[in-house]
Design a protein around this motif. Sequence first.
Motif, PDB file in Angstrom:
ATOM      1  N   PRO B  37      58.154  49.448 -27.293  1.00 34.29           N
ATOM      2  CA  PRO B  37      58.700  49.323 -25.940  1.00 34.29           C
ATOM      3  C   PRO B  37      59.816  48.281 -25.884  1.00 34.29           C
ATOM      4  N   VAL B  38      60.505  48.207 -24.771  1.00 32.42           N
ATOM      5  CA  VAL B  38      61.537  47.192 -24.572  1.00 32.42           C
ATOM      6  C   VAL B  38      60.887  45.805 -24.662  1.00 32.42           C
ATOM      7  N   GLY B  39      61.477  44.947 -25.480  1.00 31.58           N
ATOM      8  CA  GLY B  39      61.003  43.563 -25.559  1.00 31.58           C
ATOM      9  C   GLY B  39      59.608  43.426 -26.123  1.00 31.58           C
ATOM     10  N   GLY B  40      59.208  44.337 -27.010  1.00 28.91           N
ATOM     11  CA  GLY B  40      57.828  44.315 -27.496  1.00 28.91           C
ATOM     12  C   GLY B  40      57.653  43.660 -28.856  1.00 28.91           C
ATOM     13  N   GLY B  41      58.733  43.268 -29.503  1.00 31.62           N
ATOM     14  CA  GLY B  41      58.620  42.647 -30.825  1.00 31.62           C
ATOM     15  C   GLY B  41      58.679  41.137 -30.717  1.00 31.62           C
ATOM     16  N   ALA B  44      58.512  39.487 -27.338  1.00 35.12           N
ATOM     17  CA  ALA B  44      57.214  39.290 -26.690  1.00 35.12           C
ATOM     18  C   ALA B  44      56.441  38.135 -27.310  1.00 35.12           C
ATOM     19  N   ALA B  45      56.954  37.618 -28.427  1.00 30.99           N
ATOM     20  CA  ALA B  45      56.238  36.545 -29.115  1.00 30.99           C
ATOM     21  C   ALA B  45      56.970  35.220 -28.990  1.00 30.99           C
ATOM     22  N   GLY B  46      58.014  35.193 -28.155  1.00 30.29           N
ATOM     23  CA  GLY B  46      58.766  33.958 -27.962  1.00 30.29           C
ATOM     24  C   GLY B  46      58.374  33.301 -26.653  1.00 30.29           C
ATOM     25  N   MET B  47      58.669  32.021 -26.548  1.00 29.33           N
ATOM     26  CA  MET B  47      58.290  31.304 -25.335  1.00 29.33           C
ATOM     27  C   MET B  47      59.232  31.587 -24.177  1.00 29.33           C
ATOM     28  N   TYR B 147      60.733  34.774 -18.658  1.00 32.26           N
ATOM     29  CA  TYR B 147      59.739  35.650 -19.291  1.00 32.26           C
ATOM     30  C   TYR B 147      60.534  36.703 -20.062  1.00 32.26           C
ATOM     31  N   PRO B 149      60.269  39.528 -22.103  1.00 30.63           N
ATOM     32  CA  PRO B 149      60.303  40.998 -22.019  1.00 30.63           C
ATOM     33  C   PRO B 149      60.942  41.503 -20.718  1.00 30.63           C
ATOM     34  N   LEU B 219      51.179  31.552 -30.410  1.00 32.29           N
ATOM     35  CA  LEU B 219      51.230  31.044 -29.034  1.00 32.29           C
ATOM     36  C   LEU B 219      49.850  31.190 -28.395  1.00 32.29           C
ATOM     37  N   TRP B 305      48.303  34.832 -29.397  1.00 32.66           N
ATOM     38  CA  TRP B 305      48.933  35.905 -30.162  1.00 32.66           C
ATOM     39  C   TRP B 305      49.944  35.311 -31.135  1.00 32.66           C
TER      40      TRP B 305
END
Lengths: 433, 378, 82
Positions: B37-41, B44-47, B147, B149, B219, B305
């Motif tokens: 999905p959009v922004g799922g890599g 999604a794991a960044g602050m 945020y 994603p 995180l 995660w």
Amino acid sequence: MNSARLSFDLVVVGAGPGGLAAASVAAERGGSVALLDNSPWLGGQIWRGEQARSAVPLARQWIERFLASGARAVMQASVFASPDRGVLLAETPAARLTVRFKKLILATGARELFLPFPGWTLPGVVGPGGLQAMVKAGWPVAGRRVVVAGSGPLLVAVADGLRRYGARIPLIAEQAPQLRLARFAAGLWRYPDKLAQAVAMKARLLGIPYRAGVWLRRAEGGERVERVVLTDGRRSWTVECDLLACGWNLVPNTELPRLLGCALASGFVRVDEFQRSSVEGVFCVGELTGIAGADAALVQGQIAGLAAVGETEAAREWFAERSRWHRFGAALTRAFALRPELRQLAKRETVVCRCEDVSREAVERCRDAREAKLHTRCGMGPCQGRICGAATQFLFGWESDSIRPPVFPVRMESLLTASEHPKPVSNLSDPTS
Amino acid sequence: MSAAPDIVIVGAGIVGAACARECARAGLRVLVLDRGPVGGGTTAAGMGHIVVMDDSPAQFALTAFSRRLWQELAPELPAAVEYDPCGTLWVAADEPEMAEVHRKAAFYRERGVRVEVLEGDDVAAAEPALRPGMAGGLRVVDDAVVYPPAAAQHLLESQENARRIEVRPGVTVAALNEDGGVTLADGTRVSAGVAVNAAGPWSPLLAPGLPVRKRKGHLVITDRHPGFVHHQIVELGYLKSAHAVTADSVAFNIQPRKTGQMLIGSSRQFGAEGTEINAEILDRMLRRAFEYLPGLGRLSAIRAWAGHRAATPDKLPLIGPSLASDRIWLATGHEGLGITTSLATGRLLADQVLGRAPAIPVEPYLPARLGKGDTPHA
Amino acid sequence: MPERIELSVNGRALSVPWGTTVAAAVALAGETRFRRSVHGDARGPLCGMGICFECRVTINGEPHARSCLILCADGMEVRTDE
């Protein structure tokens, strides 16, 4: 924070019928056995409150057998992680526990399936099993009008129990059609205990209106539920109430087995004849392996408990009875299958994710549970998708997102896993993330 | 999209999304492909920390320019993006670290970045949850939080040229072709003028030999505890123990989300492929955080995660044409600063693709600087 | 163990039998709203077994406590609607 390390030959998670049986039979044959449960009481949800004063002979019998078995009960312990093979982490109100095991039996049971409908977030809308459990722990229902709705044999049992605590039951609304239920009831003669229960209940229930083929359309009220609108598909009507107990069958609590890597089939943990999961040394019993009720869980628990201590021949003696309860479970599942109309109860603006207040409209635009989580916050809250995940699976056929520890919210400090004397920590030249 | 796109971007993370936005604004037709999905890599794991950094002049230039672009974008960001100009507070535990605060303050001030030096009492007043006795800190006033994603989603679909962008999530790309198109995993060929590899840590899969390595990070997020901290707080303490640097490292980094949740980082590991939680690293990361925030341990953690950053040997991203083909471009290697530098990356990529004068000098970020082979990492 | 437990719910003194959960005590105190949702709507317990987190209250100053799983204890201060 306090932390304690415990070590056992066998650890059982879940103190319902399956867990009690497994822990008891294993402990009776020697070896160290611990039973962990997140509530303060033995008995799980189905036998909640039976430890103090039991109205159910079978519950009293098993709780007494467990207490005499030599197994240790570790109560109010939520298992939330397994950082290594043979290790569980659990949190209690006072401490973080590191629990080592050689064998593990999971009996984490099931929760109720809650489907979103307009008004389902109003205070006073409660799961039937949940209300029963809360009433046993002091929740006042005397003189209150409780509509019981949804699906499953639990509705009748709960209504009966609530009435004994003084509640008035204007109606039990079962979504399954009358014809299917009649066929189910006709087959109950094969299961004497269930039949006895049904007959006894029917006698006491004289006077409680019971309608099959009727389901909820919405609940209404200001700051709490005041009335419900029901339908039989042709017409709709309103019933005034103080509480609405509604749930649509059960969903297995597979989070912990999935965390441990146990393979699933059709939403349940796949087990062999000795209740062994795909993970070496990990057994699963009860609703985790298929919804079939407390009797099935007791038999499966004994099989797993015996097999775990190497008594496979003794375990085999229970196989025939287990088959019988599996057939019962299958009949149950067929009889109370959910009607497709229930997928239309939630309107566009109806909240699907209660933790984060996400509407059906927002969730429906996504392709799967993970995308919904990332872009609508559906499933991002403290229930970790336990409520909305089961709902979106029913509504849209979505599989749940991957599972990671902690499988329950815990205090941050409980996530510390290393020795009590930390190693020196090196830092970074670029600490932004 | 009926005609072939002018540009196909592989990766719908925040960097790919920013590139798509800038290209679309310039009138190009853009196709964005992502296997998820959009922004799922990595996104999604960044602050989602938007921060000006001073490790090198090139890093400063890129982060400062990109932060300005975020500030310009802020008024149009929807609530879901959770833009919060909370500022960064770099905390100094002792006098040597306080000296670093003064050095950093001077560096930023000379370059027009608003900062405030806080003495010990000021830090305690600004962030009462910090352990007593901090030497001081540096507040970088205009740093912010988003945020990621939702930010990526917004960049793709919520601007005036969104109709020029087609996003196809759930599509895996097997190869970037030298003629500017891509070949999908199912064998389909998609033609385009230019292909952009914005696949972050996975970019080497489409560009063998690319000196980008996966760097894992963890995180943890809490339930809603509004007001526990007020700034993104980051430790300066790394200086003192720099000699103790090992392959795996942790640092104290906490971020207050607009939801009232606390997001806690950070960890860095090379050679850790999976995204499973590493209990030992998590343990070290949290111990570090608890040293700074003694009350943090009592907060309720609802999720942990892990994900991967795309690390380059010189800690600068790759923005520009690849050495393989002038029709295959790179926008990757942003390590832990991808959210901050995404907007600048998009602008600089579009400037180069379109032959415009770049907004800031691009030379430090050109892929050519690292050569073709796998340059060893520091 | 004592027969009765003395606690307070939103500042109001309450006496409950031993074995009563905090959720039940809140209901006995006449409160229907345990918490406010993210958008400010009234919420109360749904699952009754520690799964749904709708019954969260603040106990002795600690937020996010699942009242359906916690037994009342002497001197407990419970606050709802936070």
